[in-house]
Scaffold this active site. Structure first.
Site, mmCIF file in Angstrom:
data_model
loop_
_atom_site.group_PDB
_atom_site.id
_atom_site.type_symbol
_atom_site.label_atom_id
_atom_site.label_comp_id
_atom_site.label_asym_id
_atom_site.label_seq_id
_atom_site.Cartn_x
_atom_site.Cartn_y
_atom_site.Cartn_z
ATOM 1 N N GLY A 63 0.525 -6.290 5.471
ATOM 2 C CA GLY A 63 0.556 -4.892 5.086
ATOM 3 C C GLY A 63 1.709 -4.140 5.700
ATOM 4 O O GLY A 63 2.864 -4.323 5.333
ATOM 5 N N SER A 64 1.419 -3.317 6.712
ATOM 6 C CA SER A 64 2.421 -2.373 7.215
ATOM 7 C C SER A 64 3.601 -3.033 7.902
ATOM 8 O O SER A 64 4.664 -2.425 8.021
ATOM 9 C CB SER A 64 1.768 -1.360 8.159
ATOM 10 O OG SER A 64 1.146 -2.021 9.248
ATOM 11 N N LYS B 260 -10.931 -13.194 3.592
ATOM 12 C CA LYS B 260 -9.979 -12.375 4.343
ATOM 13 C C LYS B 260 -10.708 -11.863 5.582
ATOM 14 O O LYS B 260 -11.716 -11.157 5.469
ATOM 15 C CB LYS B 260 -9.534 -11.223 3.421
ATOM 16 C CG LYS B 260 -9.032 -9.975 4.080
ATOM 17 C CD LYS B 260 -8.803 -8.913 2.997
ATOM 18 C CE LYS B 260 -8.653 -7.530 3.579
ATOM 19 N NZ LYS B 260 -8.432 -6.513 2.536
ATOM 20 N N GLU C 221 -0.263 -7.773 -3.908
ATOM 21 C CA GLU C 221 -1.451 -6.924 -4.039
ATOM 22 C C GLU C 221 -1.045 -5.451 -3.974
ATOM 23 O O GLU C 221 -0.348 -5.045 -3.041
ATOM 24 C CB GLU C 221 -2.419 -7.261 -2.904
ATOM 25 C CG GLU C 221 -3.500 -6.247 -2.653
ATOM 26 C CD GLU C 221 -4.163 -6.432 -1.289
ATOM 27 O OE1 GLU C 221 -4.782 -5.458 -0.825
ATOM 28 O OE2 GLU C 221 -4.043 -7.515 -0.692
ATOM 29 N N ARG D 114 0.837 -1.205 0.000
ATOM 30 C CA ARG D 114 0.000 0.000 0.000
ATOM 31 C C ARG D 114 0.870 1.253 0.000
ATOM 32 O O ARG D 114 1.754 1.407 0.836
ATOM 33 C CB ARG D 114 -0.907 0.012 1.234
ATOM 34 C CG ARG D 114 -1.951 1.130 1.205
ATOM 35 C CD ARG D 114 -2.828 1.117 2.449
ATOM 36 N NE ARG D 114 -3.473 -0.165 2.668
ATOM 37 C CZ ARG D 114 -4.581 -0.578 2.051
ATOM 38 N NH1 ARG D 114 -5.168 0.220 1.177
ATOM 39 N NH2 ARG D 114 -5.092 -1.768 2.329
ATOM 40 N N GLY E 44 -2.632 -6.464 11.370
ATOM 41 C CA GLY E 44 -1.932 -6.720 12.613
ATOM 42 C C GLY E 44 -1.109 -7.997 12.639
ATOM 43 O O GLY E 44 -0.659 -8.420 13.705
ATOM 44 N N THR F 112 -8.312 -3.196 -2.164
ATOM 45 C CA THR F 112 -9.245 -2.084 -1.964
ATOM 46 C C THR F 112 -10.066 -1.859 -3.234
ATOM 47 O O THR F 112 -10.305 -0.733 -3.660
ATOM 48 C CB THR F 112 -8.512 -0.795 -1.523
ATOM 49 O OG1 THR F 112 -7.469 -1.136 -0.587
ATOM 50 C CG2 THR F 112 -9.453 0.170 -0.829
#
Length: 205
Positions: A176-177, A126, A37, A14, A156, A66
């Protein structure tokens, strides 16, 4: 249902920029990832997505996240995407993507949402945001879902806690992050990708 990649971890990049996307995707693929993704709220995704489809479409399941509208599915199909990820359940988005032969992996939180997604043709689910629910919730939810539906934890998930999601019955996770944050170095992406692959392999021994 069978998840379509060798490693059931999805790299979520992202915020990645078009001029750096190939280097970051190369880093995660070199580490062992084979699903990537690009969320559609990333800058100039219209450039990034086709670039990685062209470069890595034969090595990995490449797609977009998204995804909120059927019209976006149309554009992504034209770009050669094979994976559609959503944060919510929109049956028309799911049906449209399935019609193009894509793997659809929509975000849900409840049994009602999960069955709505499956009825529309989703091949995997998901659970998002997983950190807000915890592994015990996913374990309970899986008790009522068809046993062959791959369930992924997203939100998370870290190398340190990946095993608890696998133990709860998840097939894998979307990362993700803790894998990629906008602006981070290629070296950091590579380091985290290796850590996640190692954590997964240890969790499924």
């Amino acid at each position: 249902m069978q998840w379509q990649t060798n490693l059931p971890l999805i790299a979520i990049l992202r915020g990645v920029m078009p001029d750096e996307v190939l280097a970051h995707v190369s880093a995660v693929i070199d580490a062992g990832f084979d699903a990537v993704e690009i969320p559609l709220n990333s800058p100039e995704w219209e450039k990034s997505v086709p670039a990685i489809v062209d470069a890595y479409g034969d090595k990995a399941l490449i797609g977009a996240g998204t995804v909120l509208q059927p019209e976006q599915v149309e554009r992504l199909a034209q770009m050669g995407c094979k994976l559609i990820v959503t944060p919510n359940i929109n049956p028309e988005v799911i049906r449209r993507a399935v019609g193009y032969g894509m793997t659809v992996y929509p975000g849900c939180a409840t049994a009602s949402e999960a069955f709505t997604a499956l009825d529309a043709g989703a091949q995997a689910l998901k659970i998002f945001p997983s950190s807000a629910f915890g592994p015990d919730y996913i374990k309970a939810l899986k008790a009522v879902l068809p046993s062959d539906v791959p369930v992924f934890a997203v939100g998370g998930v870290t190398p340190e806690n990946l095993a608890q999601w696998i133990d709860a019955g998840c097939a894998g996770a979307g990362l993700g992050s803790d894998l990629y944050r906008a602006g981070q170095s290629i070296e950091r992406t590579a380091q985290q990708a290796v850590a996640f692959v190692k954590a997964y392999r240890e969790a499924v021994k």
